[in-house]
Structures are given as structure tokens and as C-alpha cells.
Write an enzyme that holds these catalytic residues in place. Structure first.
Site, PDB file in Angstrom:
ATOM      1  N   CYS A 173      47.676   3.892  19.472  1.00  0.00           N
ATOM      2  CA  CYS A 173      48.892   3.243  19.973  1.00  0.00           C
ATOM      3  C   CYS A 173      49.244   3.736  21.371  1.00  0.00           C
ATOM      4  CB  CYS A 173      50.073   3.534  19.062  1.00  0.00           C
ATOM      5  SG  CYS A 173      49.874   2.915  17.409  1.00  0.00           S
ATOM      6  N   HIS A 188      50.125  -3.306  12.522  1.00  0.00           N
ATOM      7  CA  HIS A 188      49.281  -3.677  13.671  1.00  0.00           C
ATOM      8  C   HIS A 188      47.827  -3.493  13.241  1.00  0.00           C
ATOM      9  CE1 HIS A 188      52.462  -2.709  16.982  1.00  0.00           C
ATOM     10  NE2 HIS A 188      52.233  -4.005  16.996  1.00  0.00           N
ATOM     11  N   ASP A 233      59.901   3.008  22.751  1.00  0.00           N
ATOM     12  CA  ASP A 233      58.564   2.726  22.221  1.00  0.00           C
ATOM     13  C   ASP A 233      57.520   2.470  23.306  1.00  0.00           C
ATOM     14  OD1 ASP A 233      58.922   3.043  19.481  1.00  0.00           O
ATOM     15  OD2 ASP A 233      59.480   0.951  19.134  1.00  0.00           O
ATOM     16  N   ARG A 283      61.909  -4.367  21.920  1.00  0.00           N
ATOM     17  CA  ARG A 283      60.743  -4.039  22.750  1.00  0.00           C
ATOM     18  C   ARG A 283      60.427  -5.100  23.802  1.00  0.00           C
ATOM     19  NH1 ARG A 283      55.602  -1.285  20.066  1.00  0.00           N
ATOM     20  NH2 ARG A 283      55.421  -0.680  22.248  1.00  0.00           N
ATOM     21  N   ARG A 335      53.156  -8.973  13.339  1.00  0.00           N
ATOM     22  CA  ARG A 335      53.562  -8.988  14.747  1.00  0.00           C
ATOM     23  C   ARG A 335      52.958 -10.188  15.490  1.00  0.00           C
ATOM     24  NH1 ARG A 335      55.835  -3.864  16.156  1.00  0.00           N
ATOM     25  NH2 ARG A 335      56.869  -3.117  14.284  1.00  0.00           N
TER      26      ARG A 335
END
Ligand code: ARG
Length: 285
Positions: free
Chosen positions: A278, A177, A78, A103, A148
Site C-alpha cells: 500500500c 483491495h 491515508d 480520500r 473499491r
């Protein structure tokens, strides 16, 4: 007597120069599931991901942006979603501290890059996913929570930058997000223009929606169909807005308002739950 209807005149938009950080998806795949878009049982095509990413990279270069690159790390699929690597403003890089263990190593990797490139790095005390959840709009920082970034990271953000932080609650797991639910169209408006955004109303709870309506009465409202291809996950320089090519109504609305939408296809990276924005981290000295 005939009445002629006035054609609305779209305002003059002005592009401003951008410096951004990107990460080539050399190790991209979907091997775990931390958002509803991800299906580890389905195959991914890393070389197609790289090809599509390169079109985005080239698009930014053609727009005259200064595009910096961070080396991808094997085992961090990612990492291509550079927006989550931190938040950078006033030469200060507020590091990321990821929600999911998969992550977490990305946080230090991005902080090393910021340090090596002369940014004043602030090691995060609270869970946050960088520019995925923190958006600069005019003088204010919009900050997402619910999936998140933790609410205490919003306080940390405010004390680091000394700016107003507006907390917004995300309620739909597909738009986990803030940068999947809001697009910043005029990040640092020129004199005479106001900061503006585009957003998906159903991604927010009622109190957050009330805030958005009040602060941005002229916002572009994006429909569910365009949001479902991560159309909002786009990147604007004030005139050019790089968006998902499938977000057709959003494209039309942008054009009507005097922006120049540029469509790119990142279908492969959509399998990880990310799009244009992103893959883009803004660096502000
Ligand atoms: N698979 C990544 C995750 O779920 C996608 C991140 C998308 N990034 C973003 N800025 N919205 O964390």
C-alpha cells in the site's frame, strides 16, 4: 539398494531495478473508518508510523531502488498509501478516483505529481483506486472489484493500456483491495521464468478462484494467519520480496522457492488497513 530422495532445487531468481513513489506519513492517523481495520476511537502514533515507514524506505534504497517522494498533505491521513494514488505503466499515469469522499482529494494531488514528473496523465472517468486494485503480472493486468474500484474502470484500464484485463471479484471486506489478497512475485519475468503470484483463496469468489488456479497453477497459497497481518501486501523485485515480518509461513514458502523475503514491521500503518505494498506505487516508464 538405497534410494536417495531428490531435494527440490529452487529456481534462480533475478532482481530487476525498480522505480517507485512513496509518501511519508507525516499526517497519518485514523480519523474515519472506510475499512474494517480502521478504529478511529483507538489512538495512533504518527511518529511511530514515520519511524516504521522510514525502515521500509531505507530497505528499498538498500535494494538499489529509485525511490521518488510525493509531499504529504495535512488532512489527508491515508495519503501514505501511495499505491492508491494511480496506476503507472508505459509512461502513462491513469489517475485514481476514490470511492470515499475522505480520500477523493488525493486523486488530483497524485495526478499533479505525475504531470510535474513527465508522465502522460489520464484523468479517470470511473471510480478506481490505482495500484491497490490493478496489478501487472506478465503481460496481463489483474483488476479487483467488489469494494473499491468499479467494473467500468477495468474497461477504462484496458482501453488505456491495450492489454488484457482480468477482472477478479473480492468478497471479504478485510481484503478490500486486490493488493491485500494477491502478491505479485515475478512481475515481469525473465525469459524462461513464468509470471507468478501468491494469494489468499478465501478472498475471492468461485469464478475468480477458477481463473487464478488456471492461470497460476504454481502460485504460493498464503494462509489466513499470514493474510491477517496483511502478509500478501508485499513488494517483489523478482528476487527480494519485502513482506510483513509477522507473515512467517509466507516467509518460509518464499525462501523454499528461491526468493529472498525481507520482513518489515508496519504495525502502525496496519491500523489504517495498509501494509508494505500500500505504501509503494511502481513507476514504469
Ligand atoms: N485506509 C486506506 C483505505 O481504506 C488504506 C488503503 C490501503 N491501500 C492499499 N493499497 N491496499 O483506503
Amino acid at each position: 539398494m538405497t534410494m536417495t530422495e531428490a531435494t527440490p532445487v529452487a529456481p534462480q531468481r533475478r532482481a530487476s531495478h525498480r522505480t517507485i513513489l512513496m509518501c511519508r506519513p507525516d499526517y497519518f492517523t485514523v480519523s474515519y473508518r472506510i475499512n474494517p481495520w480502521m478504529h478511529p476511537e483507538d489512538p495512533t502514533d504518527t511518529s511511530l508510523a514515520v519511524k516504521q515507514w522510514e525502515v521500509l524506505y531505507k530497505t528499498y534504497l538498500d535494494l538499489g531502488f529509485d525511490v521518488q517522494l510525493i509531499d504529504p498533505i495535512e488532512g489527508l491521513p491515508d495519503m501514505v498509501y501511495a499505491a492508491n494514488g494511480g496506476f503507472v505503466l508505459d509512461n502513462i499515469a491513469y489517475g485514481a478516483s476514490f470511492t470515499y469522499p475522505e480520500r477523493q482529494p488525493e486523486g488530483p494531488a497524485y495526478m499533479d505529481w505525475f504531470r510535474a514528473n513527465g508522465y502522460d496523465v489520464r484523468v479517470p472517468e470511473n471510480v478506481n483506486e490505482g495500484e491497490g486494485d490493478f496489478l501487472l503480472v506478465g503481460d496481463a493486468l489483474l483488476a479487483g472489484q467488489g469494494f473499491r474500484s468499479a467494473s467500468n474502470s477495468h474497461q477504462e484500464l484496458g482501453s488505456i493500456y491495450g492489454r488484457e484485463v482480468v477482472s477478479l471479484n473480492l468478497i471479504n471486506p478485510s481484503f478490500y483491495h486486490l493488493d491485500t489478497a494477491i502478491a505479485v512475485l515475478d512481475p515481469s519475468p525473465e525469459a524462461g521464468q513464468t509470471a507468478n503470484i501468491a494469494y489468499l483463496p478465501s478472498a475471492f469468489d468461485e469464478p475468480s478462484l477458477a481463473i487464478l488456479r488456471e492461470r497460476y497453477p504454481d502460485a504460493v497459497i498464503v494462509n489466513e494467519e499470514d493474510a491477517a497481518v496483511l502478509g500478501l501486501n508485499s513488494y517483489s523485485d523478482g528476487y527480494n520480496v519485502v513482506i510483513a515480518s509477522r507473515a512467517k509461513d509466507f516467509e518460509r514458502q518464499l525462501r523454499a522457492r528461491g526468493y529472498n523475503p525481507i520482513g518489515v514491521d508496519l504495525s502502525e500503518l496496519l491500523l489504517g488497513g495498509g501494509g508494505v505494498k500500500c505504501c509503494t506505487l511502481e513507476l514504469r516508464r
